[in-house]
Structure formats: structure tokens, C-alpha cells
Design an enzyme around this catalytic site. Structure first.
Site, short mmCIF file in Angstrom:
data_model
loop_
_atom_site.label_atom_id
_atom_site.label_comp_id
_atom_site.label_asym_id
_atom_site.label_seq_id
_atom_site.Cartn_x
_atom_site.Cartn_y
_atom_site.Cartn_z
N GLU A 233 0.57 -1.27 -0.03
CA GLU A 233 -0.07 -0.24 0.02
C GLU A 233 0.61 1.21 -0.08
OE1 GLU A 233 -2.81 -0.47 3.00
OE2 GLU A 233 -4.17 -1.91 2.03
N GLU B 251 -7.09 -7.88 -1.42
CA GLU B 251 -7.45 -7.56 -0.02
C GLU B 251 -8.80 -6.99 0.04
OE1 GLU B 251 -5.28 -4.94 2.72
OE2 GLU B 251 -3.34 -6.13 2.02
C1 BMA Z 1 -4.67 -3.47 4.77
C2 BMA Z 1 -3.46 -4.21 5.22
C3 BMA Z 1 -3.09 -4.11 6.64
C4 BMA Z 1 -4.31 -3.72 7.58
C5 BMA Z 1 -5.49 -4.27 6.82
C6 BMA Z 1 -7.00 -4.02 7.85
O1 BMA Z 1 -4.71 -2.34 4.31
O2 BMA Z 1 -2.52 -4.09 4.47
O3 BMA Z 1 -2.40 -3.20 6.80
O4 BMA Z 1 -4.19 -4.71 8.62
O5 BMA Z 1 -5.77 -3.34 5.70
O6 BMA Z 1 -7.05 -2.73 7.93
#
Ligand code: BMA
Length: 913
Positions: free
Chosen positions: A477, A576
């Protein structure tokens, strides 16, 4: 025969005998035919003031040493993460004595090999400074020849507090700030992890505690030799021409060469594919520089019957071993290493798609396009020495049991232990490997860059041997952070230009360039998320790295109703997305006391590291459920835990199904989704997080759901405005033929469907297609369903013999808080019996549990109490009166013992008054 010749012949015979002996006795991984002293074991650990002296275990860390010595309690208990903060602020030292023989001292080179020091340390031997470290991800090799003595020697590794070091580094970086300074207060963390090459989340994260521990976290040994030793072997297979050559196995041998030798060290290097006696390369070599490297290629011609390595679900995970030996001509000294490899190709396809602007983003393994299904891996414990091989195996087996084929090793943790990659190779889990940079800008001075270059070089060579690893990715990120100005990097043009330059320097000029120089066999992505090739076009920081038309996307939305799929981005690759839940009461109670078991307890607040996390879970629940009711506050807490797991499971199910059904279509210019990796697989401790596996390995409801929403063949029900649609998704490479789709309408008050709709169909593999499409209102009317609230829908497949094929899916037509006819039922556990012949990987034995219900029940949850293990299914909708599920315990268990522990409930049981 002259003496010289005789000597040569004798040496050759000795050498040949040694080589074959080496491979006969070779243990699995490496063998060095040189003097070694293993320094692992019990050391003395002391604090700076010298008033605390305890046994220090190596490999290990100070927190677990203090715990073992009874100086502190369990660091995970209640508020101890804050109570014990002093430990990380001390400077600890580890020392021990060891014996050295005269024979060892005679070797020309004697080095101390530290596989991992955590992190900032000075190493002395017999009081002489022999080296420093400032990167836990690097191996350090220090020359100790001149300071060793015959007999007793002393080694001391003095660490500096990582927290203090990072603060100091930040302070001395005066030119401009390198944000963020400190984590949000809710994380109860430490500041400036970006200034130290240490596990970034050891300073806290939004799912984990700050334990910036110290210690010798990997093996440490002394190695003595005269000519040269093999330090590393890096093996990358690439495809041959397919006719005469099947594979080219590129072998790079990294040598540490004696510095004292005035002339080049000469010898014979030999690389061989084990099991194929005639498949080897043997070269005479001259080693000139102290760290020389040799490249050899094993040409696997078509006469050799080798098999490819495949991800889980696509074929076998065939592994081979490459043995490499170096034999010195002068001394006859032999150094050898054995490295595992797998034969597979990987390609990241980024090409134009008809009807959609942008580029595709998907992986092909051995030329087969594969939808990547899985989640994100974080460190399995704050104290790495507590992570055993069986523990790691259980987590990875759980991923496989949930039909995952990929894990992303996230960039805020560690380059994982060899176990993780070994087991991933064995099980067929593809690894998307981040480099360890996350959610921050980094100080890009020459020292820092040099340090990183060395780290990347070592890690690529170590991890890159694994066929499971299919991609390198620069950071977590940080492109997004820069593009969207998360940390105030965009406040002036001058600053912004500077941060961009730093970014490109670190991830492109150093990281990526180092990777390319070593490994051209896998794709290399600069950041996750990024726009892939488009990011490169935009000089590595895309305007919007979250563009649905390119690359991968991270997406979190806690505000909107997660059952509404229209809110999700139709990305090419979802790397994610997630929602939190609380871990089970069983897991939480191990680190808390009765006072803590309420929603408004300090403990419940303390363990939540994500701003408003607890409220967000309850708010999300309120979209579809009434919150638990009752008089007993502890019961209420337990019921909320259950509900949070229901909500999390449903949210990720909805989102993942959306991604999987989007794989074959472009709608409004977006689609062709080819990856769904939810956040996050595992936990670092017991707290509310996004994980589907609790600390300890227990499955949350989400993990049971994952097994279904990641099934190779599955159905998805959803509504698109007025239309009710059912898609069939298949990841198979073969066609489905003569399969029946069954769509049924049910009420909450009967075990009999109101209506069954069926259709026989054929369908290509590797695709998602709509097989059912009707107006919801008409379909329900046909079924004589009086109103949406009274009914729900299921879908499933039957094979050509009309046997159920793949999981059954369900779809609620209204929030369950307004469902009509949904009543409290009586669910009971009936007979539990042992199944003597059924065995699952990782399970000690198998038990069969019979369940009975007096009416349809959503979210039926079986809890095995203190018996660790998992059920064949859980959290399900029960719309039959009797059901059998299996239980797979981690340790062998008797039927009576499970009977005592097992509890069952369903949604309506949480409404107690
Ligand atoms: C994302 C991940 C982590 C984090 C998760 C939850 O952005 O890359 O940095 O723990 O979100 O917030």
C-alpha cells in the site's frame, strides 16, 4: 607414476568417493564438509543494567526467555502487551562460552554465521568487536579467525532497543520527515518502524500488539574452511523448447572464497538433479573474488521423464532436488548443498480485453489461467520461536481444506520461515510474496538502500527456490499512500516530488532491479495494490492505484451493507478485502478473566486495534440482525462473538462470490476478475481482527464458509435489480457435462421446499456462467411464496447420477431480523461415534456427530469447547431434520470426551428474552 601424479590420482579418488558419500549421507537440506560449531542452545540473557540474568534460548527472543524464567507472565494475557513495554526499551545482551579445538583453529577461514539477529546488535568474541547488525532480514557472516583462541571462548551479542534505535534514526533524519510518525493511538504502538529493518508489525498493527522484541531469532554457528564454501544455491527452472529440451534448470552457486589465498581457488563444481544419475553438469572453476558466483544449467532433455509442479487442484506437487558440490583441487575440501525445486512456469498476463479499457491481470501457471483463491498471511506469532512446524502445517492445511490455492505473504511482517514455503510447495499453495515494507514512506539514504539491497538479494535467493512463490511484490500500500496522500506527502510540490523520487529509488531502482538481476522467472510487481503495467507507465505512482481496469485492488467498506454486492469494486484482482470478527470465547478466555467478558469491558476495548472496530462490527450486524438479547452479560458477550462471526462470514461470502462470478464477463467495461484473496487468514494473538483462523488455529465461521465459496465448482445466487440469477462457477480445466442445477424455494417453517426448479446443462471449465435468470417476484409467485420475508432460496448441483455435486448455497430474501416464520428451534447433538477408517490430513481420528433440529435453522454452530479440531461443516443453514457432520480433532479424542464439550446453537438462540 610420479609422486605428483599419484597424489592427483589419489586426490581424485578421494574426491569422487567424497562426492558420492556426501550424497549418500546428505540430510535433506544442506551439508558442509567443513568444521562447524553449532552455537544454538542455552545462552545467558541479561539486561543493560545487569540486574536481570536469565537463560536465553537461541534461536529465540527475550520475551519468551523472561517468560520461561518466570520473570514475566504470558505477554498475551490481558493488558500485558502494555505492561511489558519496558522489555523492548531495555538493551539486552546474549552471551555464552564455547570450545574451540586446535584443529579448527588451523583452518584458513573461520566465520561466525548469524542467520538472523533481531535487530540492532554488536557482536564481540573474546571482547573483540567482530561485527554489527541492523537488519533482522539479513544473514550476517563475520570473520572471527583472528580473535579465536584454543579452548574456551566467549561470544556476546549486545542488542540495542529497536524502539530507541528507530526513534534516534528518525531524529537524525533532519532534512525532511519520513511519515507516518506514530501509529494511531488505538493501536497502542511504537513509533517509526520504518526507520528500522525489522518486522514492521512488531511496533503494533491494527490487528496486533507491539512487542518489538530482541534476540538471536535464527540459527547461529561457526564455520571453518580452507578454500571455499557454498553459501547459497539458487535454482530457477525455465521452459525449454518443448521438443529436445523440456526444462532448463538454472543453478547459481554463491561461494564464499578464502581471502587468504593469493591465487584463485580452483576446484570442480557439480550440479545434479537427484534421481537422474546422468543429469548433471560438472565444471572446472577458478574462484577469484571472496564472494564469487557460478552459474550452471541443467538441460532436462526429453529423455528424462520429469513432471511439473502444479497448484492445489490442478495436478501433483512434484518436487525435485538439485545437489551441488564444490571440491577444492588444492585441499580436497568439499562443500555441498541440496536444494528443492519444482518445475513450473508462471506468467502474469496483462493484455487488452475486448469491451474493457485497461489491461487484464491474471496468472497462468504452466500455461493454464488460474483464478487465485485465498487470503493474506501475517506472522503467526509475535514471538517467532513459538511457531512450531506442526502449527504452521495446521494453518496451511486449513487453507487447503478451505479450497484456497494462494496466500499473500503480507509486507508488514517477516519473510517467512522455510517451513511456510516448504509446506506451501508440498500442498500446492501459491505464494504472492511481498517485500517487507508496509503502510509508510521509508528513509532512502545510501546506508538504508545498501542494507535493503543485501536483504533483497538474500531473501530472493532463499525464498525464490520455491515453486510455490509465483510473484514478488515491492510493498504493501505504499504506492496508494503516496497517490492518495495518506501521510501528508503531497503538501507541497517540492515534497511530493521528493517522496516520489524516494519511492522509485527504493522499489524500482533498488528492490526491483535487484530482483531482476537474480530472478527473471517470475513476475515482479512494485506494490500491492498497483495498476501493474499502467503503474509503470505513470512513472511508478499511478494517479489511482485502485483502478478497476488494472492490476489489483484493496477494498474496505465498513459503512455500507455488505450483503449489497453492487457496492464492491469489480476489480481484475482483489488482493485484500475484509471485515472483522471476535475470536471465540474459548480462545479469548485463555488471555482474560471473568471481568473482561463484556462488550464494554476495558479488555474488549484494549484488544481492538482498529479505530471504531467494535462499533463497526455491531453496526454491520444491525443491517440484517437484531443484536443478542438476554440478562446474563457474559452470555451476551459470547452471543455477540457468535454474531460477529456470522456477519463476517456473510460479508466475505457475498464479496468473494461476486468476484468469482465476475471471472468471465465484462459489464459496463469492468470484470474479468481473476483473484480473490481476503484479508486475513491467520492471527498473531487473541483479539478482534479480520482473520478466519484464530490464534491457535481454531476456525472461525468464515473459514467454514471459505471452504464453500472457494469450492472448485459452485453456484452463486444473487439479485440484479428485479432479476434473480444463479451463476455456476467452475475452476476445473475440464468441461462439466450433464450436470443439473437445482434452485429451490423454502419457507422458514418447513423442511419441504415450496418449489424445485432444475435444468440440465453443459459448461466449459475455467469460467462462470449464468444458468438461471428469472424475475424474483415471478419465481416466488410461482413457488407460492407469499412474501419475500417468509422464504429463502437454495441452489446446488447434481451430477449425471443425480448425486449432490459441490456445496449447496443459500440466499436470504430479507434481513433475518425481519424474516417471517423464523422461529427458535430445538437443535440437539445426538449420537457421536468414532469412524475408524476415515482420516483427514492433520486429524488424529475422525468422529461422526449426528444433529437433529425441530425446524429450519440458519447459522447452526457447533463448538467443540476445549477439544481442538474442526468440523466437516459449520455455520450452515439446516433445512433437514437430521444431519451428520464429521469432527477432525488435532489430538485423538474419545466420543465421550467430545460429547462432554460439544455445544450446538443457531441464530435464534442468541435472543434470550
Ligand atoms: C490492509 C492491510 C493491513 C491492514 C488491513 C486491515 O490495508 O494491508 O495493513 O491490517 O488493511 O486494516
Amino acid at each position: 607414476m610420479t609422486t605428483n601424479m599419484a597424489l592427483k590420482v589419489r586426490m581424485f579418488a578421494v574426491t569422487a568417493a567424497k562426492i558420492s558419500l556426501v550424497f549418500l549421507i546428505l540430510p535433506n537440506f544442506s551439508y558442509q564438509d567443513v568444521g562447524t560449531i553449532d552455537l544454538n542452545g542455552v545462552w545467558l540473557a541479561s539486561n543493560g543494567g545487569g540486574d536481570i540474568n536469565v537463560n536465553g534460548t537461541v534461536p529465540g527472543c527475550i520475551h519468551t526467555d523472561l517468560m520461561a524464567a518466570g520473570q514475566i507472565g504470558d505477554p498475551y494475557f490481558r493488558f500485558n502487551d502494555v505492561e511489558y513495554r519496558w522489555i523492548a526499551k531495555e538493551n539486552w545482551s546474549y552471551s555464552r562460552q564455547f570450545n574451540v579445538t586446535e584443529t579448527l583453529l588451523k583452518h584458513k577461514e573461520i566465520v561466525l554465521v548469524c542467520e538472523g539477529l533481531d535487530t540492532v546488535a554488536t557482536v564481540t568474541v573474546n571482547g573483540h568487536n567482530v561485527g554489527q547488525s541492523n537488519n533482522m532480514f539479513r544473514r550476517y557472516t563475520f570473520d572471527i579467525k583472528s580473535v579465536l583462541q584454543s579452548g574456551v571462548n566467549t561470544i556476546q551479542v549486545t542488542f540495542q532497543s529497536a524502539i530507541k534505535y528507530a526513534a534516534e534514526k528518525n531524529r537524525s533524519h533532519e532534512e525532511y520527515m519520513v511519515p507516518p510518525d506514530c501509529p494511531p493511538a488505538v493501536q497502542k504502538g511504537e513509533c517509526h518502524p520504518n526507520f528500522i529493518r525489522k518486522e514492521q508489525c512488531s511496533f503494533s498493527w491494527d490487528w496486533g500488539p507491539a512487542f518489538a522484541t530482541q534476540g538471536i531469532w535464527k540459527n547461529i554457528s561457526i564455520q571453518a574452511y580452507d578454500s571455499a564454501v557454498i553459501r547459497d544455491v539458487f535454482v530457477t527452472p525455465t521452459k525449454g523448447d518443448g521438443k529436445t529440451t523440456l526444462w532448463l534448470i538454472h543453478v547459481t552457486v554463491y561461494m564464499d572464497v578464502s581471502k587468504t589465498s593469493k591465487t584463485p581457488v580452483t576446484g570442480i563444481v557439480n550440479a545434479q538433479l537427484q534421481g537422474f544419475p546422468t543429469l548433471f553438469v560438472k565444471n572446472n572453476v577458478k574462484l577469484k573474488s571472496p564472494s564469487d558466483q557460478l552459474t550452471l544449467t541443467l538441460n532436462v532433455s526429453s529423455q528424462f521423464k520429469v513432471e511439473s509442479w502444479w497448484p492445489a487442484g490442478y495436478g501433483k506437487q512434484m518436487m525435485y532436488k538439485v545437489g551441488v558440490t564444490f571440491v577444492s583441487t588444492d585441499t580436497g575440501e568439499v562443500s555441498a548443498k541440496l536444494v528443492k525445486t519444482g518445475l513450473r512456469t508462471v506468467e502474469l498476463v496483462q493484455e487488452t480485453i475486448k469491451g474493457s479499457p485497461g489491461l487484464s491481470f491474471y496468472f497462468k501457471i504452466n500455461n493454464v489461467p488460474i483464478f487465485l483463491k485465498g487470503s493474506n498471511w501475517i506472522p503467526a506469532d509475535a514471538f517467532k520461536n513459538r511457531i512450531s512446524t506442526p502449527y504452521t502445517r495446521n494453518l496451511l492445511q486449513s487453507a487447503i481444506d478451505a479450497n484456497m490455492n494462494t496466500l499473500r505473504v503480507w509486507g508488514g511482517g517477516i519473510y517467512e520461515h522455510d517451513d511456510v514455503y516448504d509446506i506451501a510447495d508440498e500442498l500446492g499453495i501459491m505464494i504472492w510474496q511481498d517485500f517487507m515494507f508496509a503502510c509508510a514512506m521509508y528513509p532512502v539514504d545510501d546506508d538504508f538502500l545498501g542494507n535493503v539491497r543485501e536483504e533483497i538479494q538474500q531473501q530472493v535467493v532463499r525464498i525464490g527456490n520455491h515453486p510455490a512463490v509465483i510473484a514478488w511484490s515491492g510493498n504493501n500500500e505504499n504506492e496508494a499512500a503516496l497517490a492518495a496522500n495518506w501521510y501528508g506527502t503531497d503538501n507541497t510540490t517540492q515534497l511530493h516530488t521528493l517522496y516520489r523520487e524516494d519511492y522509485v529509488n527504493l522499489y524500482v531502482n533498488v528492490t526491483m532491479a535487484t530482483v531482476w538481476s537474480l530472478d527473471k522467472s517470475r513476475p515482479n510487481i512494485t506494490s500491492s495494490p498497483s495498476n501493474g503495467k499502467q503503474t509503470e507507465k505513470e512513472n511508478w505512482v499511478a494517479k489511482n492505484p485502485y483502478d478497476n481496469h488494472y492490476g489489483d485492488v484493496h477494498y474496505y467498506n465498513y459503512k455500507d451493507d455488505c450483503w449489497d454486492w453492487t457496492k464492491f469494486p469489480k476489480t481484475r484482482f482483489a488482493s485484500e478485502y475484509g471485515f472483522q470478527s471476535w475470536p471465540s470465547y474459548n480462545t479469548l478466555k485463555k488471555v482474560s478473566t471473568a471481568d473482561d467478558w463484556t462488550l464494554d469491558s476495558d479488555f474488549n476495548d484494549h484488544r481492538q486495534h482498529h479505530q471504531d472496530g467494535n462499533t463497526q462490527m455491531l453496526d454491520q450486524a444491525k443491517f440484517h440482525f437484531a443484536l443478542p438479547s438476554g440478562d446474563d452479560p457474559v452470555q451476551q458477550y459470547v452471543d455477540n462473538i457468535y454474531l460477529s462471526q456470522v456477519v463476517q462470514a456473510m460479508c466475505i461470502k457475498t464479496q468473494t462470490e461476486f468476484y468469482r462470478r465476475s471471472r468471465s464477463e465484462i459489464i459496463n467495461g469492468v470484470g474479468h476478475t481473476m483473484g480473490a484473496l481476503y484479508w486475513q487468514l491467520n492471527d498473531i494473538w487473541q483479539g478482534p481482527t479480520w482473520s478466519s483462523l484464530e490464534y491457535g488455529g481454531r476456525w472461525k465461521m468464515l473459514h467454514y464458509y471459505a471452504a464453500k465459496f472457494f469450492a472448485p465448482v459452485m453456484t452463486v445466487i444473487f439479485e440484479d435489480k428485479e432479476q434473480l440469477k444463479v451463476y455456476v462457477v467452475s475452476d476445473l480445466t475440464t468441461k462439466l457435462s450433464g450436470v443439473t442445477l437445482q434452485v429451490q424455494v423454502w419457507t422458514w417453517s418447513s423442511f419441504k421446499p415450496l418449489k424445485s426448479w432444475t435444468k440440465v446443462f453443459d459448461k466449459d471449465g475455467n469460467s462462470a456462467n449464468m444458468i438461471f435468470n428469472q424475475t424474483t417476484a415471478e419465481f416466488l409467485k410461482d413457488a407460492k411464496c407469499t412474501k419475500r420475508e417468509a422464504c429463502f432460496i437454495t441452489s446446488g448441483l447434481l451430477d449425471s447420477k443425480q448425486k449432490p455435486y459441490g456445496p449447496t448455497n443459500s440466499y436470504f430474501l430479507s434481513p433475518l431480523k425481519t424474516a417471517s416464520g423464523l422461529a427458535k428451534v430445538n437443535i440437539t447433538v445426538g449420537k457421536i461415534t468414532i469412524l475408524p477408517d476415515a482420516r483427514k490430513p492433520g486429524a488424529a481420528n475422525t468422529l461422526q456427530v449426528e444433529l437433529k433440529t425441530t425446524g429450519p435453522a440458519p447459522f447452526v454452530w457447533l463448538d467443540s469447547g476445549d477439544v481442538e479440531g474442526r468440523f466437516s461443516d459449520n455455520g450452515f443453514l439446516m433445512n433437514v431434520d437430521t444431519l451428520i457432520v464429521q469432527f477432525y480433532p488435532l489430538q485423538s479424542v474419545k466420543a465421550q470426551d467430545l460429547e462432554k464439550e460439544v455445544k450446538v446453537q443457531s441464530l435464534m438462540d442468541i435472543y434470550r428474552k
